[in-house]
Write a protein that holds these residues in place. Structure first.
Motif, mmCIF file in Angstrom:
data_model
loop_
_atom_site.group_PDB
_atom_site.id
_atom_site.type_symbol
_atom_site.label_atom_id
_atom_site.label_comp_id
_atom_site.label_asym_id
_atom_site.label_seq_id
_atom_site.Cartn_x
_atom_site.Cartn_y
_atom_site.Cartn_z
ATOM 1 N N PRO A 140 64.397 -59.585 -56.871
ATOM 2 C CA PRO A 140 65.283 -60.594 -56.290
ATOM 3 C C PRO A 140 65.819 -60.173 -54.925
ATOM 4 O O PRO A 140 65.709 -58.994 -54.553
ATOM 5 C CB PRO A 140 66.441 -60.675 -57.306
ATOM 6 N N ASN A 141 66.400 -61.088 -54.207
ATOM 7 C CA ASN A 141 67.032 -60.775 -52.920
ATOM 8 C C ASN A 141 68.033 -59.640 -53.118
ATOM 9 O O ASN A 141 68.796 -59.613 -54.092
ATOM 10 C CB ASN A 141 67.790 -62.002 -52.373
ATOM 11 N N LYS A 194 77.141 -45.981 -49.706
ATOM 12 C CA LYS A 194 76.698 -46.988 -50.684
ATOM 13 C C LYS A 194 75.253 -46.697 -51.090
ATOM 14 O O LYS A 194 74.400 -46.497 -50.224
ATOM 15 C CB LYS A 194 76.793 -48.377 -50.032
ATOM 16 N N GLN A 229 58.596 -58.506 -41.299
ATOM 17 C CA GLN A 229 58.675 -59.904 -41.758
ATOM 18 C C GLN A 229 58.284 -60.853 -40.648
ATOM 19 O O GLN A 229 57.556 -61.797 -40.844
ATOM 20 C CB GLN A 229 60.096 -60.219 -42.207
ATOM 21 N N HIS A 244 57.615 -62.277 -52.257
ATOM 22 C CA HIS A 244 58.240 -63.165 -53.242
ATOM 23 C C HIS A 244 57.190 -64.130 -53.796
ATOM 24 O O HIS A 244 57.519 -65.011 -54.578
ATOM 25 C CB HIS A 244 59.367 -63.971 -52.587
ATOM 26 N N VAL A 255 73.587 -45.402 -47.781
ATOM 27 C CA VAL A 255 74.007 -45.713 -46.414
ATOM 28 C C VAL A 255 75.518 -45.916 -46.441
ATOM 29 O O VAL A 255 76.017 -46.706 -47.261
ATOM 30 C CB VAL A 255 73.303 -46.977 -45.877
ATOM 31 N N LYS A 307 63.983 -53.814 -51.722
ATOM 32 C CA LYS A 307 62.563 -53.773 -51.333
ATOM 33 C C LYS A 307 62.390 -53.289 -49.880
ATOM 34 O O LYS A 307 61.587 -52.393 -49.611
ATOM 35 C CB LYS A 307 61.921 -55.160 -51.530
ATOM 36 N N SER A 308 63.136 -53.907 -48.968
ATOM 37 C CA SER A 308 63.019 -53.489 -47.561
ATOM 38 C C SER A 308 63.538 -52.069 -47.382
ATOM 39 O O SER A 308 63.040 -51.322 -46.533
ATOM 40 C CB SER A 308 63.803 -54.439 -46.648
ATOM 41 N N THR A 309 64.509 -51.704 -48.172
ATOM 42 C CA THR A 309 65.027 -50.334 -48.111
ATOM 43 C C THR A 309 63.926 -49.344 -48.490
ATOM 44 O O THR A 309 63.766 -48.293 -47.851
ATOM 45 C CB THR A 309 66.237 -50.180 -49.064
ATOM 46 N N GLU A 360 57.023 -58.749 -46.663
ATOM 47 C CA GLU A 360 56.951 -60.217 -46.767
ATOM 48 C C GLU A 360 56.078 -60.837 -45.662
ATOM 49 O O GLU A 360 56.552 -61.648 -44.863
ATOM 50 C CB GLU A 360 58.355 -60.815 -46.728
HETATM 51 N N1 LIG Z 1 72.373 -50.632 -43.422
HETATM 52 C C1 LIG Z 1 72.892 -51.138 -44.531
HETATM 53 N N2 LIG Z 1 74.207 -50.924 -44.820
HETATM 54 C C2 LIG Z 1 74.763 -51.411 -45.959
HETATM 55 N N3 LIG Z 1 74.097 -52.129 -46.865
HETATM 56 C C3 LIG Z 1 72.793 -52.374 -46.629
HETATM 57 C C4 LIG Z 1 72.126 -51.886 -45.463
HETATM 58 N N4 LIG Z 1 70.835 -52.290 -45.516
HETATM 59 C C5 LIG Z 1 70.710 -52.997 -46.650
HETATM 60 N N5 LIG Z 1 71.880 -53.048 -47.319
HETATM 61 C C6 LIG Z 1 72.120 -53.702 -48.617
HETATM 62 O O1 LIG Z 1 71.252 -53.082 -49.544
HETATM 63 C C7 LIG Z 1 70.776 -54.035 -50.489
HETATM 64 C C8 LIG Z 1 69.252 -54.013 -50.492
HETATM 65 O O2 LIG Z 1 68.788 -54.541 -49.250
HETATM 66 P P1 LIG Z 1 67.255 -54.787 -48.967
HETATM 67 O O3 LIG Z 1 67.147 -55.369 -47.603
HETATM 68 O O4 LIG Z 1 66.509 -53.548 -49.248
HETATM 69 O O5 LIG Z 1 66.924 -55.888 -50.060
HETATM 70 P P2 LIG Z 1 65.588 -56.705 -50.308
HETATM 71 O O6 LIG Z 1 65.195 -56.482 -51.726
HETATM 72 O O7 LIG Z 1 64.599 -56.400 -49.261
HETATM 73 O O8 LIG Z 1 66.124 -58.198 -50.156
HETATM 74 P P3 LIG Z 1 65.456 -59.571 -49.619
HETATM 75 O O9 LIG Z 1 64.520 -60.043 -50.690
HETATM 76 O O10 LIG Z 1 66.643 -60.469 -49.503
HETATM 77 O O11 LIG Z 1 64.798 -59.296 -48.298
HETATM 78 C C9 LIG Z 1 71.375 -55.373 -50.074
HETATM 79 O O12 LIG Z 1 72.517 -55.592 -50.868
HETATM 80 C C10 LIG Z 1 71.752 -55.165 -48.626
HETATM 81 O O13 LIG Z 1 72.868 -55.961 -48.260
#
Ligand SMILES: Nc1ncnc2c1ncn2[C@@H]1O[C@H](COP(=O)(O)OP(=O)(O)OP(=O)(O)O)[C@@H](O)[C@H]1O
Length: 247
Positions: free
Chosen positions: A43-44, A22, A90, A195, A19, A48-50, A164
């Motif tokens: 971890p955060n 990145k 969520q 989690h 995205v 995962k959400s991606t 979640e």
């Molecule tokens: N649209 C976006 N643009 C830039 N960075 C993004 C975007 N969406 C997510 N990120 C970044 O990508 C990484 C993964 O995000 P994601 O939400 O997938 O994590 P996660 O494992 O679900 O985290 P959590 O446990 O905190 O919910 C994070 O560093 C987040 O800041």
């Protein structure tokens, strides 16, 4: 959609998401067979959400392939994808202006009907019938979460994707939602980001652990618990605590 047990219902080959230049996810390989229950942990910020958004077609793969039922996710018309995937976010936005029943009926959107039997059964299973005429906006977070699960169940999709689902629930409601998800039809494939490692241990057979946008572990809960991955992901104290609870 019929998929033989030995085949992957969901298959990712070297999949990645970028995205704005990145890389949020990279080099993900995964096979989930029909009826399997997969927990996605990490971890955060691990991605995962991606991954969930990639499966929902909300993110396009910038590398590799993402297939559901042997077809590329991006090739599905939106409605067909909606018929296949019941998605539980969520937390459902508080301002939903519909009654609980109307919202659960929307789970039937992809089928183009309001199949009262499917709606009633889903509401009964998740026990939201008592507030079926209340407007969703007036419900507590936990109640809204159950309504969202009811809508996903009414959809009768072969794949349930939950991001979640326990996050905003009190301990009693968590147990209740876990019970409901344990009771979903055998052929339903369930993927849950969580989690809650205790839940993962109890109710899932397959685990995908993500770290920094890549796959750290893909295998059985048993193998995960036998190894060092959880300690590496979350710190050794987590391992100790789980170990103590397991004995
Ligand atoms: N649209 C976006 N643009 C830039 N960075 C993004 C975007 N969406 C997510 N990120 C970044 O990508 C990484 C993964 O995000 P994601 O939400 O997938 O994590 P996660 O494992 O679900 O985290 P959590 O446990 O905190 O919910 C994070 O560093 C987040 O800041």
């Amino acid at each position: 959609m019929e998929v033989a047990m030995s085949e992957c219902l969901i298959e990712l080959c070297d999949a990645g998401v970028q995205v704005s230049g990145k890389e949020l996810l990279g080099g993900v390989n995964l096979c989930v067979t029909q009826g399997e229950h997969l927990a996605v942990i990490g971890p955060n910020g691990a991605g995962k959400s991606t991954l969930v958004k990639l499966l929902l077609g909300m993110h396009k793969a910038s590398a590799g392939t993402v297939q559901i039922g042997g077809r590329d996710v991006s090739s599905y018309p939106r409605r067909e994808l909606a018929r296949m995937i019941g998605y539980v976010p969520q937390l459902l936005a508080a301002e939903v202006p519909y009654t609980v029943r109307e919202f659960v009926e929307m789970g039937r959107y992809a089928h183009g009907d309001r199949d009262a039997k499917a709606v009633d059964e889903a509401m009964e299973l998740v026990e939201v019938g008592e507030f079926s005429e209340r407007v969703v906006a007036t419900l507590s977070g936990g109640e809204r979460q159950r309504v969202c699960i009811a809508a996903a169940l009414a959809q009768e999709a072969p794949l349930l994707l939950l991001d979640e689902p326990l996050a905003h629930l009190d301990p009693g409601q968590r147990i209740e939602v876990q019970r409901v998800l344990r009771g979903v039809r055998e052929e339903v494939t369930l993927i849950a980001v969580t989690h809650d490692l205790g839940w993962m241990q109890r109710d899932f057979e397959h685990v995908l652990a993500l770290q920094a946008g890549g796959v750290k572990f893909d295998g059985s809960v048993r193998d995960l618990m036998a190894g060092e991955v959880l300690g590496e992901l979350f710190g050794s104290a987590v391992m100790d605590q789980l170990g103590r609870r397991l004995v």
